[in-house]
Design a protein around this motif. Structure first.
Motif, PDB file in Angstrom:
ATOM      1  N   ILE A 132      -9.469   1.913  -9.233  1.00 14.80           N
ATOM      2  CA  ILE A 132     -10.144   0.677  -8.818  1.00 14.80           C
ATOM      3  C   ILE A 132     -11.428   1.001  -8.071  1.00 14.80           C
ATOM      4  CG2 ILE A 132      -9.954  -1.361  -7.345  1.00 14.80           C
ATOM      5  CD1 ILE A 132      -6.967  -1.407  -7.980  1.00 14.80           C
ATOM      6  N   ALA A 133     -11.356   1.952  -7.131  1.00 13.41           N
ATOM      7  CA  ALA A 133     -12.518   2.336  -6.315  1.00 13.41           C
ATOM      8  C   ALA A 133     -12.592   3.859  -6.266  1.00 13.41           C
ATOM      9  CB  ALA A 133     -12.411   1.716  -4.927  1.00 13.41           C
ATOM     10  N   ASP A 134     -13.185   4.392  -5.190  1.00 16.28           N
ATOM     11  CA  ASP A 134     -13.462   5.828  -5.142  1.00 16.28           C
ATOM     12  C   ASP A 134     -12.817   6.547  -3.972  1.00 16.28           C
ATOM     13  OD1 ASP A 134     -15.681   5.889  -7.317  1.00 16.28           O
ATOM     14  OD2 ASP A 134     -16.288   4.287  -5.961  1.00 16.28           O
ATOM     15  N   GLY A 135     -12.180   5.823  -3.072  1.00 13.59           N
ATOM     16  CA  GLY A 135     -11.589   6.488  -1.917  1.00 13.59           C
ATOM     17  C   GLY A 135     -10.814   5.507  -1.064  1.00 13.59           C
ATOM     18  N   VAL A 136     -10.056   6.079  -0.122  1.00 15.40           N
ATOM     19  CA  VAL A 136      -9.211   5.295   0.759  1.00 15.40           C
ATOM     20  C   VAL A 136      -9.373   5.798   2.181  1.00 15.40           C
ATOM     21  CG1 VAL A 136      -6.829   4.712   1.350  1.00 15.40           C
ATOM     22  CG2 VAL A 136      -7.521   4.754  -1.032  1.00 15.40           C
ATOM     23  N   ALA A 179      -1.472  14.110  -1.810  1.00 14.00           N
ATOM     24  CA  ALA A 179      -0.518  13.849  -2.887  1.00 14.00           C
ATOM     25  C   ALA A 179      -1.154  13.088  -4.034  1.00 14.00           C
ATOM     26  CB  ALA A 179       0.689  13.074  -2.343  1.00 14.00           C
ATOM     27  N   TYR A 180      -2.110  12.181  -3.737  1.00 19.39           N
ATOM     28  CA  TYR A 180      -2.725  11.452  -4.844  1.00 19.39           C
ATOM     29  C   TYR A 180      -4.092  12.008  -5.212  1.00 19.39           C
ATOM     30  CZ  TYR A 180      -4.873   8.631  -1.076  1.00 19.39           C
ATOM     31  OH  TYR A 180      -5.544   8.213   0.043  1.00 19.39           O
ATOM     32  N   GLY A 181      -4.432  13.177  -4.663  1.00 20.22           N
ATOM     33  CA  GLY A 181      -5.580  13.907  -5.163  1.00 20.22           C
ATOM     34  C   GLY A 181      -6.933  13.447  -4.693  1.00 20.22           C
ATOM     35  N   SER A 182      -7.007  12.745  -3.577  1.00 24.75           N
ATOM     36  CA  SER A 182      -8.287  12.302  -3.044  1.00 24.75           C
ATOM     37  C   SER A 182      -8.282  12.483  -1.538  1.00 24.75           C
ATOM     38  CB  SER A 182      -8.532  10.833  -3.386  1.00 24.75           C
ATOM     39  OG  SER A 182      -9.751  10.371  -2.825  1.00 24.75           O
ATOM     40  N   PRO A 183      -9.346  13.044  -0.955  1.00 32.31           N
ATOM     41  CA  PRO A 183      -9.352  13.280   0.492  1.00 32.31           C
ATOM     42  C   PRO A 183      -9.422  11.980   1.284  1.00 32.31           C
ATOM     43  CG  PRO A 183     -11.501  13.805  -0.426  1.00 32.31           C
ATOM     44  CD  PRO A 183     -10.605  13.502  -1.590  1.00 32.31           C
ATOM     45  N   LEU A 184      -8.382  11.702   2.016  1.00 32.01           N
ATOM     46  CA  LEU A 184      -8.304  10.488   2.821  1.00 32.01           C
ATOM     47  C   LEU A 184      -9.312  10.547   3.963  1.00 32.01           C
ATOM     48  CD1 LEU A 184      -6.081   8.067   2.881  1.00 32.01           C
ATOM     49  CD2 LEU A 184      -5.327   9.206   4.950  1.00 32.01           C
ATOM     50  N   TRP A 185      -9.971   9.422   4.245  1.00 30.70           N
ATOM     51  CA  TRP A 185     -10.781   9.304   5.454  1.00 30.70           C
ATOM     52  C   TRP A 185      -9.859   8.942   6.610  1.00 30.70           C
ATOM     53  CZ3 TRP A 185     -15.886   6.222   4.141  1.00 30.70           C
ATOM     54  CH2 TRP A 185     -16.612   6.943   3.201  1.00 30.70           C
ATOM     55  N   CYS A 186      -9.956   9.674   7.699  1.00 33.85           N
ATOM     56  CA  CYS A 186      -9.024   9.491   8.819  1.00 33.85           C
ATOM     57  C   CYS A 186      -9.775   9.274  10.122  1.00 33.85           C
ATOM     58  CB  CYS A 186      -8.123  10.725   8.981  1.00 33.85           C
ATOM     59  SG  CYS A 186      -6.919  10.940   7.672  1.00 33.85           S
ATOM     60  N   ASP A 188     -14.770  22.305   2.710  1.00 31.83           N
ATOM     61  CA  ASP A 188     -14.899  21.120   1.870  1.00 31.83           C
ATOM     62  C   ASP A 188     -14.237  21.372   0.519  1.00 31.83           C
ATOM     63  OD1 ASP A 188     -16.309  19.833   3.841  1.00 31.83           O
ATOM     64  OD2 ASP A 188     -18.280  20.260   2.983  1.00 31.83           O
ATOM     65  N   ASN A 189     -13.622  20.334  -0.029  1.00 30.51           N
ATOM     66  CA  ASN A 189     -13.006  20.407  -1.354  1.00 30.51           C
ATOM     67  C   ASN A 189     -11.919  21.472  -1.443  1.00 30.51           C
ATOM     68  OD1 ASN A 189     -14.790  18.426  -2.785  1.00 30.51           O
ATOM     69  ND2 ASN A 189     -16.352  19.915  -2.224  1.00 30.51           N
ATOM     70  N   THR A 190     -11.136  21.622  -0.393  1.00 32.83           N
ATOM     71  CA  THR A 190     -10.085  22.630  -0.383  1.00 32.83           C
ATOM     72  C   THR A 190      -8.783  22.071  -0.967  1.00 32.83           C
ATOM     73  OG1 THR A 190      -9.436  22.006   1.870  1.00 32.83           O
ATOM     74  CG2 THR A 190     -11.063  23.778   1.626  1.00 32.83           C
ATOM     75  N   GLU A 191      -7.857  22.975  -1.306  1.00 30.71           N
ATOM     76  CA  GLU A 191      -6.553  22.597  -1.840  1.00 30.71           C
ATOM     77  C   GLU A 191      -5.459  23.174  -0.950  1.00 30.71           C
ATOM     78  OE1 GLU A 191      -6.280  23.976  -5.818  1.00 30.71           O
ATOM     79  OE2 GLU A 191      -7.657  22.464  -6.630  1.00 30.71           O
ATOM     80  N   ALA A 192      -4.361  22.422  -0.822  1.00 29.77           N
ATOM     81  CA  ALA A 192      -3.239  22.874  -0.010  1.00 29.77           C
ATOM     82  C   ALA A 192      -2.522  24.039  -0.684  1.00 29.77           C
ATOM     83  CB  ALA A 192      -2.262  21.722   0.228  1.00 29.77           C
ATOM     84  N   THR A 228       0.830  -1.212   0.000  1.00 26.67           N
ATOM     85  CA  THR A 228       0.000   0.000   0.000  1.00 26.67           C
ATOM     86  C   THR A 228       0.861   1.258   0.000  1.00 26.67           C
ATOM     87  OG1 THR A 228      -0.173  -0.113   2.419  1.00 26.67           O
ATOM     88  CG2 THR A 228      -1.972  -1.064   1.140  1.00 26.67           C
ATOM     89  N   LEU A 229       1.775   1.374  -0.933  1.00 27.95           N
ATOM     90  CA  LEU A 229       2.490   2.623  -1.127  1.00 27.95           C
ATOM     91  C   LEU A 229       1.525   3.668  -1.697  1.00 27.95           C
ATOM     92  CD1 LEU A 229       5.791   1.184  -2.604  1.00 27.95           C
ATOM     93  CD2 LEU A 229       5.497   2.204  -0.340  1.00 27.95           C
ATOM     94  N   PRO A 230       1.858   4.963  -1.611  1.00 25.38           N
ATOM     95  CA  PRO A 230       0.910   5.987  -2.068  1.00 25.38           C
ATOM     96  C   PRO A 230       0.435   5.804  -3.505  1.00 25.38           C
ATOM     97  CG  PRO A 230       2.648   7.001  -0.791  1.00 25.38           C
ATOM     98  CD  PRO A 230       3.033   5.559  -0.966  1.00 25.38           C
ATOM     99  N   GLU A 231       1.314   5.317  -4.379  1.00 21.47           N
ATOM    100  CA  GLU A 231       0.878   5.092  -5.752  1.00 21.47           C
ATOM    101  C   GLU A 231      -0.216   4.040  -5.814  1.00 21.47           C
ATOM    102  OE1 GLU A 231       4.810   7.028  -5.916  1.00 21.47           O
ATOM    103  OE2 GLU A 231       3.936   5.431  -4.718  1.00 21.47           O
ATOM    104  N   ASP A 232      -0.164   3.044  -4.941  1.00 20.01           N
ATOM    105  CA  ASP A 232      -1.231   2.045  -4.868  1.00 20.01           C
ATOM    106  C   ASP A 232      -2.509   2.662  -4.303  1.00 20.01           C
ATOM    107  OD1 ASP A 232       0.500  -0.183  -5.674  1.00 20.01           O
ATOM    108  OD2 ASP A 232       1.443   0.115  -3.736  1.00 20.01           O
ATOM    109  N   LEU A 233      -2.348   3.536  -3.306  1.00 20.66           N
ATOM    110  CA  LEU A 233      -3.513   4.206  -2.733  1.00 20.66           C
ATOM    111  C   LEU A 233      -4.201   5.075  -3.776  1.00 20.66           C
ATOM    112  CD1 LEU A 233      -2.072   5.272   0.751  1.00 20.66           C
ATOM    113  CD2 LEU A 233      -3.379   3.227   0.170  1.00 20.66           C
ATOM    114  N   ARG A 234      -3.404   5.757  -4.586  1.00 19.88           N
ATOM    115  CA  ARG A 234      -3.991   6.570  -5.663  1.00 19.88           C
ATOM    116  C   ARG A 234      -4.827   5.697  -6.585  1.00 19.88           C
ATOM    117  NH1 ARG A 234       0.045  10.014  -9.224  1.00 19.88           N
ATOM    118  NH2 ARG A 234      -0.522  11.717  -7.822  1.00 19.88           N
ATOM    119  N   SER A 235      -4.342   4.504  -6.891  1.00 20.57           N
ATOM    120  CA  SER A 235      -5.088   3.603  -7.759  1.00 20.57           C
ATOM    121  C   SER A 235      -6.423   3.217  -7.133  1.00 20.57           C
ATOM    122  CB  SER A 235      -4.243   2.354  -8.045  1.00 20.57           C
ATOM    123  OG  SER A 235      -4.978   1.412  -8.788  1.00 20.57           O
TER     124      SER A 235
END
Length: 695
Positions: A247-251, A276-283, A350-354, A235-242
Motif C-alpha cells: 500500500i505504501a513504503d514504510g511504517v 520480520a516483514y522486511g522493512s526497517p521500522l521507524w521508531c 544501514d541496510n543491515t540484516e539480522a 495492525t497485526l504484522p501481516e497488515d504492517l507488511r502490507s
C-alpha cells in the motif's frame, strides 16, 4: 535521495502544535544546523497536526493560531536543503481541534449511543474517514505535495474507528450490506466478523486513496504510515507488511518507552517485528520524558533508546525537540553520540540484516482470536484460563536476549523448510490458532532438520479460533490432550510422592546451572497432556501449587521431549515475563541449547543486563551491538553501571579475518583464536558499544 530516507533515517520529529507561535519566533536555520551537527540526517515537520490547522498558508485548512501567515514549512524545507537533510512532512489524518470547522459535529466519530468524545484537556475531536472531512484531507495532501515536494510524506493517526455510528458510517454500511451496523464487539457473532473484515478492507482502501493523493504531484513519492502497536486487531504484522511493501513504503511504530507506560522491551518488540516483514521500522527515541514536556530525558536513557533502535536495524527518530520558550539541545546532543557513530559508519549500519540462530514466531492469528472465542465451547477443551499471547511472546524474546542468544521474529506465513537453514530452532509461544497451511509449514521445517519449542495451547485451535479435539501438531509434540481433571483445592499432591508424576528425578541438561529444587508445573488448571511413546513425561517433580488435581494423575506431563521438539503445557514465557526469575531464564536458555544442533553463535561472560545483537552489513562485515541496561528498568535512567573486563567469542564461520574495532573510537580489540571460535576482549561498556568484526 527520497527512497533512501526510508532505510537510512536518523531523524528528529518537530511538532509545531506544541510551539508558542504567539510569543516566540522559530529560527529554522538555527534548529536545523544544530541538529545536523549531531548526526541527524532528516527532519520530520508537522505541516498539519493534532489541531487540524496548517503551519503554512494553506488554501484548504485554517492556519494555526499565531502563525500570522508565515510559511513555517517552507522555512524548514529551505534549511534542510542547505544542510542536505531529508525533509519529511507530517500530517494527521483524523484529529481536529474542537471548533475549527462549523460542520465539525457532523464529521466526528460517534459511538453506538450517538455521542462523541473530545480528548481532554486538548479539546481534540476524532474525524470519521467516511465523512466529508476525508476528502478535505486528501486535498490537503495534494496541496502539500505540489507546494513542497518533500522527500517523504508521513501519515499519522490513520485507521478506522471501530463501531463508529456516525451518519456516514451507517449510510456506507447500509449501502454495502443492506443492514444496520452492529452495536457491540462479539467474536461469536457472524455479523461482527463480517463487519470486522469490512472495516479492515475499507481502511486499506482509504489508505490507498491517501497514497494516491500524496503522489498526485510526484508519482514516486515515498509514503510512511504510523500504524502504532502490532498487537492491535487492525495492525497485526501481516497488515504492517502490507503498508510497508504494498500500500505504501514504510511504517512507523509507537516505541514510546516511558511515554505511555512501556518498558525498554517495547523497542525490541516493535523493531524486530519490522525485520520480520522486511522493512526497517521507524521508531521513536523520546527527547522528553512526559508528553509535551520541555524537559529532556537524561542523556544515558536517550543513548540507550537510540542504540537499541539501531541495533535491530530500525530507524531512530527523536520525538520531539522542545521549542518553547527556547530550544533545549541537551537531549539531542546526547543522542548525537549514537547518531554520529551511525553517520560516520553508514556502510556498516544501514541496510543491515539480522544474524540469528533462533526464530520466534509472532502468533498473529492467536493474538487476534485466542482470548476472544473462549466462551463458545464450554466443554473440557475450552481452555478457560487462556493465556496472554503477547506476554508469552515477550517472555521468550527477553529471556533469549538476556541469555545472549540471537533471535529473530518470523511470521506465520514465513515458516517453511527454507527457514531451517538459517534458524535451526523455532519457538512457538502459545501459538494456539494455527491454520492447516501453517501447520504444514512447521512440519516441513522439522523435516528439513529444524527443532521446535512449543508451549501451552499451540495448535489446539484452527485459523478461525475454533477448538480442535487434539493438537494439530500432535506427531511433532509427542503428546496427546487429555481431559483436565476436576479441581478441588483441598486435594493437593505433594511433589515428592512416588509414582505420581515423576519419570526422571536425576540431573538433566535442561537443569544445568539452576540452583535449588527447580519444580515444573504439570500443565495447569486449564490444560493437561500425556506424553506419547518412549519419551519422558516429567523430568522433575512438578510444583504442587500448580497441580491441584485430586488423586495421583499419573498421565499428566509437565514437560514432553520428542526427537525434534520440546513441548511445555504451561505458560513458560508469560511466567518469566511476569517474574523475570533467573532460574526460568536459564531454563529457557538450556532448552534452546538442548534443541539447537549447532555450536552457539555467541558465547560470552557479559551479564544479562548487557544485550548483544548481531547484524550483517551489506559489505559482509559482522556488527555487534552491545547495549547496557544495568539500571532500574521502571525508572528514567540517570546512570548505568559500566561493564569491564568482559569477553565474547563468535563462531569462526561467521567471519574471516575479524579485526574487531569499536565504531566511534576506532579502538582495535585484542583477538585470539581457540578451536573453531574467535575470542574478543571487550572494552569498557558504558551505555552502548558497537563493534565491527570482519571485512
Amino acid at each position: 535521495m527520497s527512497a533512501q530516507a526510508i532505510v537510512t533515517l536518523r531523524a528528529v520529529a518537530l511538532e509545531p502544535t506544541y510551539w508558542d507561535l504567539e510569543h516566540y519566533e522559530i529560527d529554522a536555520e538555527q534548529v536545523v544546523s544544530r541538529l545536523a551537527d549531531n548526526g541527524v540526517n532528516g527532519i520530520r515537520l508537522g505541516a498539519q497536526s493534532h489541531d487540524g490547522c496548517a503551519y503554512f498558508p494553506s488554501e484548504v485548512v485554517p492556519e494555526a493560531p499565531g502563525l500570522r501567515s508565515r510559511d513555517l514549512v517552507g522555512d524548514f524545507k529551505a534549511a534542510c536543503q542547505r544542510h542536505n537533510l531529508y525533509f519529511i512532512v507530517y500530517t494527521n489524518a483524523m484529529y481536529v481541534r474542537d471548533g475549527v470547522y462549523p460542520e465539525q459535529e457532523e464529521w466526528v466519530v460517534r459511538g453506538p449511543n450517538g455521542q462523541f468524545s473530545i480528548r481532554e484537556p486538548a479539546g481534540i475531536c476524532l474525524m470519521c474517514q467516511h465523512s466529508p472531512y476525508f476528502d478535505k484531507y486528501l486535498t490537503l495532501l495534494a496541496e502539500i505535495g505540489s507546494r513542497y515536494n518533500p522527500d517523504v510524506m508521513y501519515i499519522d493517526c490513520f485507521g478506522a474507528s471501530v463501531l463508529c455510528h456516525c451518519q456516514w458510517c451507517q449510510q456506507r454500511y447500509q449501502e454495502v450490506f443492506g443492514k444496520s451496523l452492529p452495536s457491540e464487539v462479539n467474536w461469536q457473532s457472524e455479523e461482527w466478523r463480517q463487519y470486522f473484515q469490512w472495516i479492515n478492507q475499507d481502511t486499506d482502501e482509504h489508505a490507498r486513496r491517501i497514497v494516491a493523493a500524496c503522489r498526485s504531484h510526484r508519482g514516486d513519492m515515498p509514503v510512511v504510515f504510523n500504524r502504532a502497536s502490532p498487537w492491535s486487531a487492525l495492525t497485526l504484522p501481516e497488515d504492517l507488511r502490507s503498508y510497508a511493501t504494498e500500500i505504501a513504503d514504510g511504517v512507523h511504530g509507537e516505541t514510546a518507552v516511558r511515554m505511555y507506560g512501556q518498558g525498554f522491551h517495547h523497542i525490541d518488540e516493535q523493531a524486530t517485528i519490522g525485520q520480520a516483514y522486511g522493512s526497517p521500522l521507524w521508531c521513536w527515541v523520546e527527547h522528553n520524558s512526559m508528553p509535551w514536556s520541555h524537559l529532556p530525558c537524561h542523556g544515558s536513557e536517550l543513548k540507550i533508546k537510540a542504540a537499541k533502535v539501531l541495533a535491530h536495524g530500525a530507524r531512530p527518530m527523536v520525538w520531539s525537540l522542545p521549542l518553547a520558550p527556547e530550544p533545549d539541545y541537551r537531549g539531542i546532543e546526547a543522542v548525537g553520540q549514537v547518531f554520529r557513530v551511525a553517520a560516520d559508519n553508514s556502510e556498516l549500519l544501514d541496510n543491515t540484516e539480522a544474524v540469528a540462530e533462533v526464530a520466534l514466531l509472532f502468533p498473529s492469528t492467536s493474538a487476534l482470536l485466542f482470548d476472544k472465542r473462549v466462551g463458545e465451547d464450554p466443554g473440557p477443551h475450552s481452555l478457560a484460563a487462556a493465556a496472554s499471547v503477547r506476554e508469552e511472546f515477550l517472555g521468550f524474546m527477553d529471556a533469549a536476549r538476556r541469555s545472549h542468544i540471537p533471535v529473530r521474529v518470523v511470521l506465520e506465513g514465513d515458516i517453511s523448510s527454507e527457514l531451517a537453514a538459517d534458524c535451526p530452532m523455532l519457538i512457538l509461544p502459545n501459538a494456539a490458532c494455527l491454520s492447516e497451511e501453517v501447520c504444514a509449514g512447521i512440519r516441513a521445517y522439522c523435516a528439513a532438520g529444524g527443532r521446535i519449542l512449543a508451549t501451552f495451547a499451540t495448535s489446539l485451535r484452527d485459523a478461525e479460533g475454533h477448538p480442535r479435539d487434539e493438537f494439530a501438531l500432535r506427531e511433532l509434540l509427542g503428546c496427546r490432550l487429555i481431559q483436565p481433571l476436576p479441581l478441588l483445592s483441598t486435594d493437593i499432591d505433594g511433589p515428592g510422592r512416588q509414582g505420581s508424576y515423576v519419570t526422571q528425578l536425576g540431573r538433566h541438561p535442561l537443569f544445568q546451572g539452576i540452583e535449588g529444587e527447580f519444580e515444573l508445573p504439570a500443565g495447569g488448571r486449564a490444560l493437561a497432556v500425556a506424553a506419547e511413546g518412549q519419551v519422558p513425561g516429567t523430568l522433575r517433580a512438578p510444583s504442587a501449587y500448580y497441580c491441584s488435581y485430586p488423586g495421583p494423575p499419573r498421565d499428566v506431563a509437565a514437560l514432553v521431549i520428542s526427537p525434534s521438539s520440546i513441548y511445555i503445557p504451561w505458560q513458560l514465557g508469560r511466567t518469566y515475563h511476569h517474574h523475570k526469575l533467573a532460574s526460568l531464564r536459564r531454563f529457557i536458555a538450556n532448552i534452546i541449547d538442548y534443541l539447537e544442533p549447532t555450536e552457539p553463535l555467541i558465547k560470552t561472560d557479559l551479564p544479562p543486563s548487557v544485550t548483544v545483537t548481531l547484524r550483517r552489513a551489506p559489505t559482509g562485515a559482522l556488527v555487534l551491538h552491545l547495549v547496557n541496561l544495568s539500571c532500574e528498568p521502571e525508572f528514567e535512567v540517570e546512570q548505568v553501571t559500566p561493564v569491564t573486563g568482559a569477553s565474547i567469542s563468535l563462531r569462526k564461520d561467521l567471519c574471516s579475518q575479524p579485526r574487531p574495532r569499536v565504531l566511534g573510537t576506532e579502538e582495535q580489540l585484542p583477538l585470539t583464536q581457540q578451536n573453531d571460535r574467535w575470542h574478543i576482549q571487550l572494552p569498557n561498556i558504558e551505555e552502548f558499544c558497537i563493534i565491527a568484526v570482519g571485512v
